[in-house]
Design an enzyme around this catalytic site. Structure first.
Site, short mmCIF file in Angstrom:
data_model
loop_
_atom_site.label_atom_id
_atom_site.label_comp_id
_atom_site.label_asym_id
_atom_site.label_seq_id
_atom_site.Cartn_x
_atom_site.Cartn_y
_atom_site.Cartn_z
N GLY A 1 -16.31 -28.24 25.23
CA GLY A 1 -16.56 -27.47 26.44
C GLY A 1 -15.98 -28.13 27.65
N ASP A 2 -15.87 -27.35 28.72
CA ASP A 2 -15.41 -27.88 29.99
C ASP A 2 -16.06 -27.06 31.10
OD1 ASP A 2 -13.54 -29.89 31.24
OD2 ASP A 2 -12.92 -28.06 32.29
N THR A 3 -16.32 -27.71 32.21
CA THR A 3 -16.91 -27.06 33.37
C THR A 3 -16.13 -27.44 34.60
OG1 THR A 3 -19.09 -27.16 32.33
CG2 THR A 3 -19.05 -26.81 34.71
N LYS B 1 -9.46 -29.76 24.46
CA LYS B 1 -10.43 -30.76 23.99
C LYS B 1 -10.76 -30.52 22.52
CE LYS B 1 -12.61 -31.78 28.42
NZ LYS B 1 -13.87 -31.68 29.22
#
Length: 189
Positions: free
Chosen positions: A67-69, A52
């Site tokens: 960010g990523d979750t 990203k």
């Protein structure tokens, strides 16, 4: 210094605001978020944050945050539920058991140096009654959320135990983000 948030998540924007940071630009990265065959959740979430970050153009004077979750049960990755049926499967799987919520954040400094940190939290839900799952799905709250739920909403009332970063579970681990911004030269107190 200017900040670019590479995310369309209102939660990440809100969490960044808790650090006193207001992005100068917000750009939604357009990447394929499909896990690779055999990819473990930890590897997946770090790769997503890095991809990203790499997908968004950055000027020389800008610091970029992405960010990523993801939610993981064992080695199984529970992404965003595609529909109510998939959300039901996710919630049934999470019912009465512990699961990991992993959030990775990638910061690219003005000089182009990229650093990534991972926050790994553990959440345990109560054993759900079918009517609780029905009501939660009907609320629409978990739509578009990793694992089919949003900890910052009514799902918080189902948590019997947790360890780790509450902000990480929401979508942006503030401790890690703050340290990455400081490392990138951004002036935070």
């Amino acid at each position: 210094m200017k900040i670019v948030l590479a995310s369309s998540s209102p939660r990440r924007l809100e969490l960044l605001g808790r650090l006193g940071v207001t992005p100068d630009r917000i750009v939604s990265p357009d990447i394929d978020e499909s896990p690779r065959k055999g990819e473990l959740p930890r590897e997946y979430v770090v790769r997503m944050a890095q991809e990203k970050a790499a997908a968004v153009a950055r000027e020389d004077d800008e610091i970029l945050i992405a960010g990523d979750t993801t939610v993981a049960v064992g080695q199984r990755i529970l992404g965003q539920a595609a529909d109510a049926a998939e959300q039901r499967k996710f919630l049934q799987l999470l019912s009465g058991r512990r699961h990991h919520v992993m959030s990775a954040v990638c910061v690219i400094a003005a000089d182009g140096t990229a650093r990534t940190k991972l926050s790994d939290s553990v959440v345990k839900f109560k054993r759900f009654e079918p009517r609780e799952i029905d009501a939660y799905i009907a609320s629409g709250e978990g739509q578009g959320k990793a694992g089919g739920y949003a900890i910052q909403g009514t799902a918080e009332a189902f948590v019997t135990w947790m360890a780790g970063s509450y902000s990480g579970i929401m979508g942006l681990p503030l401790y890690e983000t703050r340290n990455l911004l400081i490392s990138a030269g951004y002036p935070l107190g």
